[in-house]
Scaffold this active site. Structure first.
Site, PDB file in Angstrom:
ATOM      1  N   GLY A  75     -31.445 -70.699 -17.152  1.00  0.00           N
ATOM      2  CA  GLY A  75     -32.671 -69.996 -16.811  1.00  0.00           C
ATOM      3  C   GLY A  75     -32.704 -69.765 -15.337  1.00  0.00           C
ATOM      4  O   GLY A  75     -31.800 -70.168 -14.611  1.00  0.00           O
ATOM      5  N   LYS A  76     -33.784 -69.129 -14.926  1.00  0.00           N
ATOM      6  CA  LYS A  76     -33.862 -68.733 -13.543  1.00  0.00           C
ATOM      7  C   LYS A  76     -33.782 -69.940 -12.618  1.00  0.00           C
ATOM      8  O   LYS A  76     -33.142 -69.923 -11.593  1.00  0.00           O
ATOM      9  CB  LYS A  76     -35.170 -67.994 -13.304  1.00  0.00           C
ATOM     10  CG  LYS A  76     -35.150 -67.165 -12.044  1.00  0.00           C
ATOM     11  CD  LYS A  76     -36.468 -66.486 -11.820  1.00  0.00           C
ATOM     12  CE  LYS A  76     -37.502 -67.505 -11.386  1.00  0.00           C
ATOM     13  NZ  LYS A  76     -38.594 -66.946 -10.624  1.00  0.00           N
ATOM     14  N   ARG A  77     -34.430 -71.010 -13.075  1.00  0.00           N
ATOM     15  CA  ARG A  77     -34.493 -72.179 -12.220  1.00  0.00           C
ATOM     16  C   ARG A  77     -33.105 -72.694 -11.880  1.00  0.00           C
ATOM     17  O   ARG A  77     -32.868 -73.212 -10.807  1.00  0.00           O
ATOM     18  CB  ARG A  77     -35.290 -73.278 -12.909  1.00  0.00           C
ATOM     19  CG  ARG A  77     -36.347 -73.768 -11.989  1.00  0.00           C
ATOM     20  CD  ARG A  77     -37.319 -74.760 -12.551  1.00  0.00           C
ATOM     21  NE  ARG A  77     -37.539 -74.721 -13.970  1.00  0.00           N
ATOM     22  CZ  ARG A  77     -37.831 -75.817 -14.657  1.00  0.00           C
ATOM     23  NH1 ARG A  77     -37.877 -76.970 -14.050  1.00  0.00           N
ATOM     24  NH2 ARG A  77     -38.066 -75.750 -15.941  1.00  0.00           N
TER      25      ARG A  77
END
Ligand code: GLU
Ligand code: ZN
Length: 294
Positions: free
Chosen positions: A229-231
């Protein structure tokens, strides 16, 4: 006549689509179409501070590039606050929900399960979070892939937030209201949401909504176990290798795309997948390490 089946994909525009999102999109699309059903698209834009500028538009463009066709207009949760608030007001009046003014610090030592301090406070000051009272009961369901999954809402979840203190509506509430309003019958999504489902079943019960069927596909994780994911900076999907990524997503889902598809257009790959969809071939795991995929 059997009732029409409706599936959906519900991305959050906190970032661009990545390979894990593609796997969920492919699974929900192919499953809905294989059931002869519709496939809806809903933008879960209820958290503006966490939104990435431009992501909504980019998500739609990417999906088009990858050959997805959805039914009807895209629904935006940001346009549906009136509905969410009306339900919260009703539950506050009925005593099913209550305002919680506890600080994060107060709650720190309770292991994530709310101890019920504000249950009987009786008024809803501005700037308080709103929590839903949960019953001391187990809620469970038969996942089409993962089998039986249950939680005791009182012991394992606790009264949960439906509107945050900053006024933003919680995912749990919005997703159930919208799936209900859109008549979604078949939810296919990542297994990170398995442990949200018992809460959602309780919300459906309160709202008098029929429980949809659920299929939670394995979540792709990084070698260290973190969600893609973006994180964790997983790479956004690019538009120049849609074919290869679609084939890889199908293989990840245990399907065996034929080699004739090596030069097919994205929408023909999806059409092939609909004709050959085998739910029994899906990997029965909660997570898959992305590094191990071919
Ligand atoms: N918006 C959620 C997400 O991107 C998915 C919600 C759902 O499928 O229920 O993780
Ligand atoms: Zn409280």
């Amino acid at each position: 006549m059997p009732s029409p089946r409706i599936g959906r994909f519900a991305p959050t525009p906190s970032g661009l689509l990545h390979f894990g999102s593609l796997v969920a999109a492919v699974a929900s699309f192919v499953d809905a179409r294989a059931l002869g059903g519709q496939w809806l698209l809903r933008m879960e834009d209820i958290d503006p501070p966490r939104e990435m500028p431009g992501a909504k538009h980019a998500i739609l463009t990417t999906l088009e590039h990858y050959g997805f066709e959805w039914d009807g207009p895209v629904v935006y949760q940001s346009e549906r606050h009136g509905l969410y608030q009306a339900v919260i007001d009703r539950w506050l009046q009925q005593g099913l929900a209550y305002a919680c003014t506890c600080s994060r610090k107060t709650l720190e030592s309770f292991g994530g399960i709310y101890p019920g301090f504000c249950r009987d406070a009786g008024h809803a000051p501005e700037g308080a979070a709103i929590r839903l009272r949960v019953p001391e009961l187990r809620y469970g369901f038969e996942d089409r892939l993962q089998g039986r999954f249950e939680q005791h809402l009182g012991n394992e979840v606790g009264d949960f937030i439906i509107r945050r203190r900053d006024g933003l509506y919680a995912y749990q509430l919005a997703v159930v209201l919208d799936d209900g309003a859109q008549g979604v019958t078949d939810i296919v999504r990542g297994a990170d949401l398995l442990d949200s489902t018992p809460r959602q079943l309780y919300l459906q019960e309160l709202l008098g909504l029929p429980a949809p069927s659920y299929l939670h596909v394995p979540l792709l994780v990084q070698p260290d176990g973190h969600k893609l994911g973006k994180r964790y900076r997983s790479a956004p999907l690019t538009t120049d290798d849609a074919r290869a990524q679609l084939l890889r997503a199908l293989r990840t889902l245990g399907q065996r795309p034929s080699t004739d598809l090596d030069s097919a257009a994205p929408k023909d790959i999806l059409a092939w997948a609909v004709r050959h969809w085998r739910v029994e071939a899906l990997p029965r795991a909660r997570t898959l390490a992305e590094a191990q995929l071919r």
